[in-house]
Write an enzyme that holds these catalytic residues in place. Structure first.
Site, short mmCIF file in Angstrom:
data_model
loop_
_atom_site.label_atom_id
_atom_site.label_comp_id
_atom_site.label_asym_id
_atom_site.label_seq_id
_atom_site.Cartn_x
_atom_site.Cartn_y
_atom_site.Cartn_z
N GLY A 231 30.61 41.78 40.99
CA GLY A 231 31.62 42.42 40.16
C GLY A 231 31.42 41.94 38.73
CG PHE A 232 29.32 41.90 34.83
CD1 PHE A 232 29.51 40.53 34.75
CD2 PHE A 232 28.70 42.55 33.76
CE1 PHE A 232 29.11 39.82 33.64
CE2 PHE A 232 28.27 41.84 32.65
CZ PHE A 232 28.49 40.47 32.58
N GLY B 106 34.81 39.00 34.72
CA GLY B 106 33.47 38.44 34.77
C GLY B 106 32.83 38.37 33.39
CE LYS C 84 47.47 39.12 43.57
NZ LYS C 84 46.82 39.60 42.34
CD GLU D 69 44.25 26.42 39.01
OE1 GLU D 69 45.40 26.93 39.05
OE2 GLU D 69 43.99 25.32 39.50
N GLY E 102 49.58 47.48 28.79
CA GLY E 102 48.57 47.06 29.74
C GLY E 102 49.06 46.03 30.75
CG ASP F 29 51.12 40.13 41.60
OD1 ASP F 29 49.91 40.04 41.83
OD2 ASP F 29 51.70 39.45 40.73
CE LYS G 66 50.04 36.62 40.89
NZ LYS G 66 50.53 37.01 39.54
#
EC number: 1.1.1.3
Length: 350
Positions: free
Chosen positions: A9-10, A14, A130, A154, A211, A225, A229
């Site tokens: 993935g970039f 990334g 996640k 992290e 955004g 979400d 977490k």
């Protein structure tokens, strides 16, 4: 010895890490003894490129800025194009996989399979996804340990704000009885804007314009979400396995401007709160809107900021606040993991 990186993935995160590594190359070498070489990049949209002697990082970043595919990379006779993600993990000489794909958090895929393939090959992984930590933490941790691999994640809770590293390292020796947090910046931004007079719809539209919220904001506004977490915090910090289905979850879609105004008039604030509590029978977790007294440290956390409160038996309440998103901040979370990988590797060699 330089760490050989393969990006799976970039996208923005990334690229953010690679730019940080370029900008801070000398500082990281001098202060941390950390040197890196990018040997491979595989992205489902951009294509893939591999050179066992190392790729030109500046050229990779330039191609992405110009929205050009990776098969336009100007390499050498050694350069290989067209490997898929699993081939890149298994067949290249990378020793650290930077797993930053678009992943379904409900299933953890494809990141779970990427982590498994890396660990089976004896390669380490750092990720901001996640899904693997929420869905397969115990299994993947065991695989990493059995294969002598490092697994860093992290950035999965509060991006570059060390919500995992702080309790696991700095607060060691404490028993953490409860973790309470504002773990989703989108909903916190919306609630604080609604307190200023915006409707729910207006606040959501503004969050999307900035955004903070996706075109489909369901994961944020329904609390999903924050629930994932909370699962990660239970698994990693509380050392108590939970699944998302174990966490009762209510979002903010029913919160109105009138409800927020009424709470303020009574000296309170409504915030979407994740709470993980150690009980006599285990750990319980819940995500829901709560009325907090204005004196509560979480009540005045502004805008898209995240915050987490660790209730420690020795240190007392420890509050950590910071950005919970952002390309640079999330890229930094990967750097945190890279630095710790290098420190562990150095300690083993000594």
């Amino acid at each position: 010895m330089a760490v050989k990186l393969a990006f799976i993935g970039f996208g923005g995160v990334g690229q953010g890490l690679l730019q940080i590594l370029q900008d801070k190359k000398e500082k990281l070498k001098q202060e941390e003894g950390l040197e890196t070489i990018v040997v491979a990049v595989a992205d489902v949209m951009k294509g893939s490129v591999y050179d066992p002697e190392g790729l030109d990082a500046d050229q990779l970043l330039q191609l992405t800025r110009e929205k050009k595919p990776l098969d336009e990379y100007k390499g050498t006779a050694r350069t290989v194009f067209g490997l898929d993600s699993l081939e890149t993990i298994k067949e290249t000489n990378a020793d650290m996989i930077v797993e930053v794909t678009f992943t379904d958090v409900k299933t953890g895929q494809p990141a779970v399979d990427h982590c498994k393939a890396a660990f089976q090959a004896g390669k380490s992984v750092i990720t901001t996804n996640k899904g693997p930590v929420a869905v397969s933490y115990q299994e993947l941790s065991k695989m990493a340990e059995e294969n002598g691999a490092f697994w860093g994640f992290e950035g999965t809770v509060m991006s570059g704000t060390p919500a995992l590293r702080l309790p696991l390292e700095t607060l060691r020796g404490n028993s953490i009885e409860q973790i309470t947090g504002i773990l989703n910046g989108t909903t916190n931004y919306m609630l604080t804007e609604m307190e200023k007079g915006l409707s729910y719809e207006e606040a959501l539209s503004q969050a999307q314009a900035h955004g903070y919220a996706e075109a489909d904001p369901t994961s944020d506004v329904e609390g999903y979400d924050a629930r994932y977490k909370a699962v990660i915090l239970s698994n990693v910090v509380m050392n108590s396995p939970l699944q998302a289905s174990d966490v009762a979850c209510t979002g903010i879609t029913q919160i109105t401007q009138d409800m927020l105004t009424d709470a303020i008039e009574r000296g309170k604030r409504i915030r979407l709160v994740a709470k993980i509590t150690r009980t006599e029978t285990g750990v319980e977790a819940v995500v829901k809107p709560e009325e907090l007294d204005v004196s509560n440290q979480l009540a005045t956390v502004p805008g898209a900021t995240n915050a987490i409160l660790f209730d420690c038996d020795l240190a007392g309440p420890i509050l950590l606040t910071g950005a919970g998103a952002g390309l640079k901040e999330t890229g930094f979370s990967l750097l945190i993991d890279l630095i710790h990988f290098e420190r562990q590797r150095t300690a083993v060699r000594q």
